[in-house]
Scaffold this motif. Structure first.
Motif, short mmCIF file in Angstrom:
data_model
loop_
_atom_site.label_atom_id
_atom_site.label_comp_id
_atom_site.label_asym_id
_atom_site.label_seq_id
_atom_site.Cartn_x
_atom_site.Cartn_y
_atom_site.Cartn_z
N HIS A 264 0.82 -1.21 0.00
CA HIS A 264 0.00 0.00 0.00
C HIS A 264 0.85 1.26 0.00
CE1 HIS A 264 0.37 0.81 4.44
NE2 HIS A 264 0.66 -0.48 4.44
N HIS A 265 2.05 1.21 0.55
CA HIS A 265 2.92 2.39 0.51
C HIS A 265 3.35 2.71 -0.93
CE1 HIS A 265 3.15 2.69 4.83
NE2 HIS A 265 3.53 1.43 4.93
N ARG A 266 3.62 1.68 -1.71
CA ARG A 266 4.00 1.88 -3.11
C ARG A 266 2.85 2.48 -3.89
NH1 ARG A 266 6.24 -3.32 -6.09
NH2 ARG A 266 7.71 -3.10 -4.35
N TRP A 267 1.64 2.01 -3.63
CA TRP A 267 0.47 2.53 -4.35
C TRP A 267 0.22 3.98 -3.98
CZ3 TRP A 267 -2.57 -2.28 -2.33
CH2 TRP A 267 -2.09 -3.41 -2.99
N ARG A 268 0.42 4.32 -2.73
CA ARG A 268 0.26 5.72 -2.32
C ARG A 268 1.30 6.61 -2.99
NH1 ARG A 268 -1.48 3.16 2.63
NH2 ARG A 268 -3.55 3.95 3.23
N ALA A 269 2.51 6.09 -3.14
CA ALA A 269 3.55 6.88 -3.81
C ALA A 269 3.16 7.16 -5.26
CB ALA A 269 4.89 6.14 -3.74
N ARG A 270 2.57 6.18 -5.94
CA ARG A 270 2.15 6.41 -7.32
C ARG A 270 1.02 7.42 -7.38
NH1 ARG A 270 1.91 0.98 -10.94
NH2 ARG A 270 2.04 2.61 -12.55
N ALA A 271 0.09 7.35 -6.44
CA ALA A 271 -1.00 8.32 -6.39
C ALA A 271 -0.44 9.73 -6.14
CB ALA A 271 -2.00 7.95 -5.30
N ALA A 272 0.53 9.84 -5.25
CA ALA A 272 1.13 11.14 -4.97
C ALA A 272 1.83 11.70 -6.20
CB ALA A 272 2.11 11.02 -3.79
N ASP A 273 2.47 10.85 -6.98
CA ASP A 273 3.10 11.31 -8.21
C ASP A 273 2.07 11.93 -9.16
OD1 ASP A 273 5.62 10.49 -7.41
OD2 ASP A 273 5.52 8.57 -8.47
N LEU A 274 0.89 11.30 -9.23
CA LEU A 274 -0.15 11.77 -10.16
C LEU A 274 -0.77 13.10 -9.71
CD1 LEU A 274 -1.86 8.37 -11.02
CD2 LEU A 274 -0.53 9.81 -12.56
N ALA A 275 -0.55 13.49 -8.47
CA ALA A 275 -1.03 14.80 -8.01
C ALA A 275 -0.22 15.94 -8.62
CB ALA A 275 -0.98 14.88 -6.49
N ARG A 276 0.97 15.62 -9.14
CA ARG A 276 1.83 16.59 -9.85
C ARG A 276 2.10 17.84 -9.01
NH1 ARG A 276 -1.12 16.41 -15.82
NH2 ARG A 276 -0.86 14.14 -16.18
N LEU A 277 2.43 17.62 -7.78
CA LEU A 277 2.75 18.73 -6.89
C LEU A 277 4.19 19.20 -7.10
CD1 LEU A 277 1.03 17.29 -3.73
CD2 LEU A 277 0.38 19.43 -4.88
N ALA A 278 4.43 20.44 -6.78
CA ALA A 278 5.77 21.04 -6.88
C ALA A 278 6.14 21.64 -5.54
CB ALA A 278 5.79 22.12 -7.97
N PRO A 279 7.44 21.87 -5.29
CA PRO A 279 7.83 22.55 -4.05
C PRO A 279 7.05 23.85 -3.87
CG PRO A 279 9.76 21.69 -5.17
CD PRO A 279 8.61 21.48 -6.10
N GLY A 280 6.58 24.06 -2.65
CA GLY A 280 5.77 25.23 -2.36
C GLY A 280 4.28 25.02 -2.58
N GLY A 281 3.89 23.84 -3.06
CA GLY A 281 2.49 23.57 -3.34
C GLY A 281 1.69 23.31 -2.09
N ARG A 282 0.37 23.25 -2.28
CA ARG A 282 -0.55 23.01 -1.16
C ARG A 282 -1.54 21.93 -1.58
NH1 ARG A 282 -5.15 26.13 1.64
NH2 ARG A 282 -4.71 25.72 3.86
N ALA A 283 -1.65 20.88 -0.76
CA ALA A 283 -2.49 19.74 -1.11
C ALA A 283 -3.40 19.39 0.05
CB ALA A 283 -1.64 18.54 -1.49
N LEU A 284 -4.53 18.77 -0.30
CA LEU A 284 -5.51 18.29 0.68
C LEU A 284 -5.67 16.80 0.49
CD1 LEU A 284 -7.77 19.02 2.80
CD2 LEU A 284 -9.35 19.03 0.85
N ASP A 285 -5.54 16.04 1.56
CA ASP A 285 -5.81 14.60 1.53
C ASP A 285 -7.07 14.34 2.32
OD1 ASP A 285 -5.27 11.88 0.89
OD2 ASP A 285 -4.54 11.58 2.94
N VAL A 286 -8.12 13.91 1.62
CA VAL A 286 -9.44 13.70 2.20
C VAL A 286 -9.55 12.26 2.69
CG1 VAL A 286 -11.91 13.75 1.72
CG2 VAL A 286 -10.40 15.46 0.69
N ALA A 287 -10.31 12.06 3.79
CA ALA A 287 -10.42 10.73 4.39
C ALA A 287 -9.02 10.16 4.62
CB ALA A 287 -11.27 9.80 3.53
N THR A 288 -8.19 10.96 5.27
CA THR A 288 -6.76 10.67 5.37
C THR A 288 -6.44 9.47 6.22
OG1 THR A 288 -4.62 11.77 5.66
CG2 THR A 288 -6.28 12.16 7.37
N GLY A 289 -7.37 9.04 7.08
CA GLY A 289 -7.09 7.89 7.94
C GLY A 289 -5.93 8.17 8.87
N THR A 290 -4.95 7.27 8.88
CA THR A 290 -3.78 7.46 9.74
C THR A 290 -2.68 8.26 9.05
OG1 THR A 290 -2.86 5.31 9.11
CG2 THR A 290 -4.27 5.37 11.07
N GLY A 291 -2.98 8.87 7.90
CA GLY A 291 -2.14 9.91 7.35
C GLY A 291 -1.04 9.52 6.39
N ASP A 292 -0.99 8.26 5.96
CA ASP A 292 0.14 7.82 5.13
C ASP A 292 0.22 8.55 3.80
OD1 ASP A 292 1.21 6.10 6.99
OD2 ASP A 292 0.17 4.33 6.22
#
Length: 264
Positions: free
Chosen positions: A40-68
């Motif tokens: 599940h950590h690897r899958w989360r990393a792929r999802a994070a890549d698809l968010a296309r965030l850059a340094p200084g960006g701001r993101a929201l993780d909904v239904a974050t659970g334990t925050g991984d």
């Protein structure tokens, strides 16, 4: 609100889901690792890549659970960025905050309801949800809220378990999720209660961990398949909607871009 149904149908009222996640918070990370062999950590990393965030960006993780997933996103916005993880389960948030204390300071957690996010339009560069969309009381409303709080051109990403349709994996999937996952949940709950007694505490309130891990697999079965979920994302106002299916057909990661013209 959803009609009152049981864990066996994979549907619960919002209040029941909230209480369920409070109840299983102590075993949630252990169960995720057991159910996915740590992938599940690897899958989360792929999802994070698809968010296309850059340094200084701001993101929201909904239904974050334990925050991984929120913590994974935070690695992509440094320096100068921020990730906010939200959930309606205080039990989950308590554990997420414990992880944040050991992280780099770019992530924080607070209570919020995915059905009515308390943030302004366009406040974030991306919004994600990992293994939580199937618990939305109203899927379309939850996706529209995620799209609303992301700026035009920003990204919405949904990471979710899906149901494989081709044997032999489909046969193994049914055995694993219908039989073994509830048994693992019961074993994890029993271990947590025993540990609490040994510490002199009362243990988690309510019990029913095995019931929770009957609901969760069944919630996957009634959740839209990848193509149908892509349609829900488009209906929420996203463009360039794409998805990839990985882990032999067990996991789907959807992504889309908030259009310049928002839905009214």
């Amino acid at each position: 609100m959803a009609t009152r149904q049981g864990a066996g149908e994979g549907r619960l009222e919002a209040g029941q889901v909230q209480a369920m996640f409070d109840r299983i918070a102590g075993v949630y990370d252990l169960m995720n690792t057991a159910m996915t062999a740590g992938l599940h950590h690897r899958w989360r990393a792929r999802a994070a890549d698809l968010a296309r965030l850059a340094p200084g960006g701001r993101a929201l993780d909904v239904a974050t659970g334990t925050g991984d997933l929120a913590i994974e996103l935070s690695r992509r916005v440094l320096p100068g960025g921020e990730v906010l993880g939200v959930d309606f389960s205080e039990g989950m948030l308590e554990r997420a905050r414990g992880k944040a204390a050991r992280a780099d300071g770019a992530v924080r957690f607070e209570w919020a309801d995915a059905m009515s996010l308390p943030y302004e339009d366009g406040a974030f560069d991306a919004a994600t949800v990992g293994f939580g969309a199937r618990n939305f009381d109203d899927l379309g409303r939850g996706l529209r809220e995620m799209a609303r709080v992301v700026r035009p051109g920003g990204r919405v990403v949904v990471l979710e378990i899906t149901t494989p349709t081709r044997p032999p994996l489909s046969h193994f999937y049914r055995l694993w999720f219908d039989r073994l996952v509830p048994a693992l949940g019961e074993a994890a709950g029993a271990a947590e209660r025993l540990a609490a007694r040994l510490r002199g505490g009362a243990g988690p309130v309510g019990g029913g961990v095995a019931e929770a891990y009957t609901y969760l697999p069944n919630s996957v079965k009634r959740f839209p398949g990848p193509r149908e979920l892509a349609g829900e994302l488009a209906a929420a106002g996203l463009v360039e909607v794409r998805w990839l299916v990985t882990a032999g057909g067990i996991v789907a990661i959807h992504s889309g871009t908030v259009g310049e013209t928002r839905l009214g």
